[in-house]
Motif scaffolding. Structure first.
Motif, PDB file in Angstrom:
ATOM      1  N   ASP A 174     -32.633   3.306  22.863  1.00  0.00           N
ATOM      2  CA  ASP A 174     -33.004   4.515  22.120  1.00  0.00           C
ATOM      3  C   ASP A 174     -31.796   5.257  21.564  1.00  0.00           C
ATOM      4  OD1 ASP A 174     -35.661   4.044  22.657  1.00  0.00           O
ATOM      5  OD2 ASP A 174     -35.744   5.398  24.382  1.00  0.00           O
ATOM      6  N   LEU A 175     -30.666   5.118  22.220  1.00  0.00           N
ATOM      7  CA  LEU A 175     -29.449   5.799  21.790  1.00  0.00           C
ATOM      8  C   LEU A 175     -29.019   5.361  20.390  1.00  0.00           C
ATOM      9  CD1 LEU A 175     -27.385   7.834  23.006  1.00  0.00           C
ATOM     10  CD2 LEU A 175     -26.023   5.847  23.701  1.00  0.00           C
ATOM     11  N   PHE A 176     -29.362   4.115  20.018  1.00  0.00           N
ATOM     12  CA  PHE A 176     -28.952   3.575  18.723  1.00  0.00           C
ATOM     13  C   PHE A 176     -30.130   3.302  17.792  1.00  0.00           C
ATOM     14  CE2 PHE A 176     -25.823   1.988  21.889  1.00  0.00           C
ATOM     15  CZ  PHE A 176     -24.748   2.770  21.476  1.00  0.00           C
ATOM     16  N   ALA A 177     -31.290   3.798  18.162  1.00  0.00           N
ATOM     17  CA  ALA A 177     -32.507   3.483  17.409  1.00  0.00           C
ATOM     18  C   ALA A 177     -32.432   3.916  15.944  1.00  0.00           C
ATOM     19  CB  ALA A 177     -33.720   4.120  18.079  1.00  0.00           C
ATOM     20  N   ASN A 178     -31.849   5.061  15.676  1.00  0.00           N
ATOM     21  CA  ASN A 178     -31.782   5.549  14.295  1.00  0.00           C
ATOM     22  C   ASN A 178     -31.011   4.601  13.386  1.00  0.00           C
ATOM     23  OD1 ASN A 178     -33.261   7.826  14.907  1.00  0.00           O
ATOM     24  ND2 ASN A 178     -31.474   9.153  15.162  1.00  0.00           N
ATOM     25  N   GLN A 179     -30.005   3.929  13.942  1.00  0.00           N
ATOM     26  CA  GLN A 179     -29.210   3.006  13.125  1.00  0.00           C
ATOM     27  C   GLN A 179     -29.823   1.616  13.013  1.00  0.00           C
ATOM     28  OE1 GLN A 179     -27.948   5.018  15.684  1.00  0.00           O
ATOM     29  NE2 GLN A 179     -25.701   5.062  15.512  1.00  0.00           N
ATOM     30  N   VAL A 180     -30.479   1.155  14.065  1.00  0.00           N
ATOM     31  CA  VAL A 180     -30.849  -0.266  14.088  1.00  0.00           C
ATOM     32  C   VAL A 180     -32.344  -0.566  13.979  1.00  0.00           C
ATOM     33  CG1 VAL A 180     -28.792  -0.701  15.480  1.00  0.00           C
ATOM     34  CG2 VAL A 180     -30.999  -0.504  16.609  1.00  0.00           C
ATOM     35  N   ARG A 181     -33.206   0.420  14.250  1.00  0.00           N
ATOM     36  CA  ARG A 181     -34.637   0.106  14.303  1.00  0.00           C
ATOM     37  C   ARG A 181     -35.177  -0.446  12.982  1.00  0.00           C
ATOM     38  NH1 ARG A 181     -37.110   4.191  17.278  1.00  0.00           N
ATOM     39  NH2 ARG A 181     -37.197   2.752  19.029  1.00  0.00           N
TER      40      ARG A 181
END
Length: 200
Positions: A174-181
């Motif tokens: 979830d920490l990187f969801a904005n970049q990778v989702r």
């Protein structure tokens, strides 16, 4: 007649891990640390490499820790290889069993370095550096077999399960969801198609 063997297809979720790695990477370069060069490990590596390339990056190296099973339990050697590779890339995919902890430790030691969990959700080992995890749903597989057995429809022999039918997955941190989702969602079908070609 009472035995079932389950093969987990790991190419497609590893492909998605490669896509996610490139969505987060500042250099466009990644690497792989393998415990041992065997087919079950190589399939992870091929999938990840294909995903990295799909995401516009490149895998600059594959470090193999050993020519035998000791490579899956050599954390110190994994740290050394990861430190070497992190000089040229910012994401390492460890397919190395317990040795993966060494790659995670090396990622934690240098800002802007990342890794990927393998087999289970490994965020707890390094949430700040773990882009996501390639997982096998072992518990769900056992549950499904028990239910089929209880219903009298147990299947003997060898069966396969993977991303398409929920046996494997790539879980995003979830920490990187904005970049990778979004990149991962867009690459889902490409991952499945690439996995089909890898079987040929």
């Amino acid at each position: 007649p009472d035995l079932q063997s389950v093969d987990y297809e790991t190419f497609a979720p590893s492909f998605l891990a490669g896509v996610a790695a490139m969505a987060l990477s500042a250099t466009g370069k990644a690497a792989v640390v393998e415990g041992m060069a065997i087919e079950t490990v190589n399939r992870f590596t091929r999938g990840f490499t294909a995903g990295v390339e799909y995401g516009g990056g490149e895998v600059i190296g594959v470090a193999v820790l050993s020519d035998n099973e000791t490579g899956f339990n050599n954390i110190d050697r994994a740290v050394q290889e990861a430190e070497r590779l992190f000089q040229r890339c910012d994401v390492i995919f460890p397919v190395a069993g317990a040795s993966g902890a060494g790659v995670i430790a090396a990622a934690k030691a240098v800002p802007g370095r990342y890794t990927v969990g393998v087999d289970a959700d490994q965020r707890y080992m390094g949430e700040a550096v773990m882009i996501g995890s390639v997982v096998k749903y072992l518990g769900q597989t056992v549950y499904d077999v028990v239910i089929k057995f209880c219903k009298g429809i147990f299947e003997q022999g060898r069966v396969r399960t993977g991303l398409k039918d929920g046996g494997t997955d790539f879980l995003i941190n979830d920490l990187f969801a904005n970049q990778v989702r979004e990149p991962v969602i867009r690459a889902y079908q490409a991952a499945l198609e690439a996995e089909k070609k890898d079987k040929l």
